[in-house]
Design an enzyme around this catalytic site. Structure first.
Site, mmCIF file in Angstrom:
data_model
loop_
_atom_site.group_PDB
_atom_site.id
_atom_site.type_symbol
_atom_site.label_atom_id
_atom_site.label_comp_id
_atom_site.label_asym_id
_atom_site.label_seq_id
_atom_site.Cartn_x
_atom_site.Cartn_y
_atom_site.Cartn_z
ATOM 1 N N ASN A 4 -7.874 -3.408 14.237
ATOM 2 C CA ASN A 4 -9.242 -3.723 13.809
ATOM 3 C C ASN A 4 -9.269 -4.864 12.791
ATOM 4 O O ASN A 4 -10.273 -5.101 12.142
ATOM 5 C CB ASN A 4 -9.919 -2.476 13.226
ATOM 6 C CG ASN A 4 -9.187 -1.943 12.000
ATOM 7 O OD1 ASN A 4 -8.233 -2.557 11.516
ATOM 8 N ND2 ASN A 4 -9.620 -0.804 11.485
ATOM 9 N N HIS B 288 -7.384 -5.059 10.046
ATOM 10 C CA HIS B 288 -7.078 -4.748 8.647
ATOM 11 C C HIS B 288 -5.776 -5.403 8.209
ATOM 12 O O HIS B 288 -4.865 -5.622 8.995
ATOM 13 C CB HIS B 288 -7.100 -3.232 8.365
ATOM 14 C CG HIS B 288 -5.985 -2.434 8.931
ATOM 15 N ND1 HIS B 288 -6.169 -1.288 9.671
ATOM 16 C CD2 HIS B 288 -4.633 -2.598 8.863
ATOM 17 C CE1 HIS B 288 -4.994 -0.802 10.016
ATOM 18 N NE2 HIS B 288 -4.040 -1.570 9.544
ATOM 19 N N ASP C 113 0.814 -1.217 0.000
ATOM 20 C CA ASP C 113 0.000 0.000 0.000
ATOM 21 C C ASP C 113 0.847 1.266 0.000
ATOM 22 O O ASP C 113 2.061 1.229 0.200
ATOM 23 C CB ASP C 113 -0.957 -0.003 1.205
ATOM 24 C CG ASP C 113 -0.302 -0.515 2.486
ATOM 25 O OD1 ASP C 113 0.926 -0.497 2.574
ATOM 26 O OD2 ASP C 113 -1.039 -0.934 3.398
ATOM 27 N N GLU D 3 -9.810 -2.112 5.290
ATOM 28 C CA GLU D 3 -10.494 -1.888 6.559
ATOM 29 C C GLU D 3 -11.705 -2.820 6.680
ATOM 30 O O GLU D 3 -12.152 -3.393 5.692
ATOM 31 C CB GLU D 3 -10.965 -0.426 6.635
ATOM 32 C CG GLU D 3 -9.842 0.607 6.530
ATOM 33 C CD GLU D 3 -9.028 0.758 7.829
ATOM 34 O OE1 GLU D 3 -9.017 -0.169 8.661
ATOM 35 O OE2 GLU D 3 -8.392 1.816 7.987
#
Ligand code: F6R
Length: 245
Positions: A136, A138, A67, A143
């Site tokens: 979380n 990811h 990313d 996400e």
């Protein structure tokens, strides 16, 4: 999923480096998927140290990063381009043109996303993908709620992710709101996956990953559907699951 339990961050980094260096040393052309963030820093340090001491060569290795932030220039110390150059590429013998990251400054982002997936495919797919995990769940910047079939795409970063990454920026406002990330299906297409997890702030995520259901609400859970995943996790990350291992 194969879990290797280690004592701490240092041992996690060392073990991960051993896995990668072993493959690199086989000398076959290889596509290596890489991550940024705090987790793989120690891995990259160990790879550099091995390169300097033992001369392990990366001439036959091509890398693809997961990313990149949208809107940061390459020379911005917070861009992942800069991070990779500074943390790894400048210190090993990998040819620069064999290191790819998604372009966070592309004129046409749809085109850039398609181009990135096409490029990975054209060069033979990713042999080994290194991953970290967000609190979380990811992976990359996928996400919660990201469809499992997603390919490389643009994401709006969750506030919790921006807050977690704000430690690298002057203020929270400086953290970009968008990023370009390999999708879940792009990640799942990798032949092998190496997930690194360290620290108590990841204990909850580890617990959900190992004991929760497979759900788009927790992106990393998709890894249970992959046939070749190795998790290297330290004691703190496993503190919530030790009993049941
Ligand atoms: C970064 C990436 C992210 C991180 C995750 C954990 O390329 O893919 O998914 O792995 O945000 O970040 P750290 O390692 O800083 O805890």
């Amino acid at each position: 999923m194969n879990i290797i339990q280690v004592t701490d961050y240092k041992e996690m980094s060392q073990k991960a480096a051993e896995v990668i260096i072993h493959k690199v040393k086989q000398g076959n052309r290889m596509n290596l998927g890489l991550a940024t963030g705090g987790t793989p820093k120690g891995l990259y340090e160990a790879m550099i140290e091995d390169h300097q001491k033992n001369g392990t060569s990366y001439q036959h290795v091509t890398t693809f990063n997961l990313d990149e932030y949208i809107g940061l220039k390459e020379q911005d110390p917070n861009s992942y381009y800069y991070y990779m150059a500074d943390s790894l590429f400048n210190h090993i013998d990998i040819p620069k043109f064999q290191t790819y990251l998604p372009n966070g400054l592309a004129d046409d982002y749809n085109h850039e996303c398609e181009h990135y997936d096409r490029l990975i495919k054209a060069l033979g797919g990713i042999d080994l993908q290194v991953l970290g995990i967000g609190q979380n769940g990811h992976i990359g910047f996928n996400e919660p709620g990201t469809p499992f079939q997603s390919s490389t795409h643009i994401v709006t970063l969750e506030e919790s992710t921006r807050e977690a990454n704000a430690r690298y920026f002057n203020t929270l406002d400086d953290v970009p709101t968008h990023a370009i990330t390999m999708g879940i299906s792009s990640i799942m297409n990798s032949k092998e996956i190496l997930l690194l997890v360290s620290g108590e702030e990841k204990a909850d995520a580890m617990q959900k990953l190992l004991h929760g259901e497979i759900s788009e609400d927790f992106p990393a859970s998709v890894l249970k559907r992959h046939s070749h995943v190795t998790i290297i996790a330290d004691q703190k990350a496993l503190s919530g699951v030790l009993v049941s291992l």
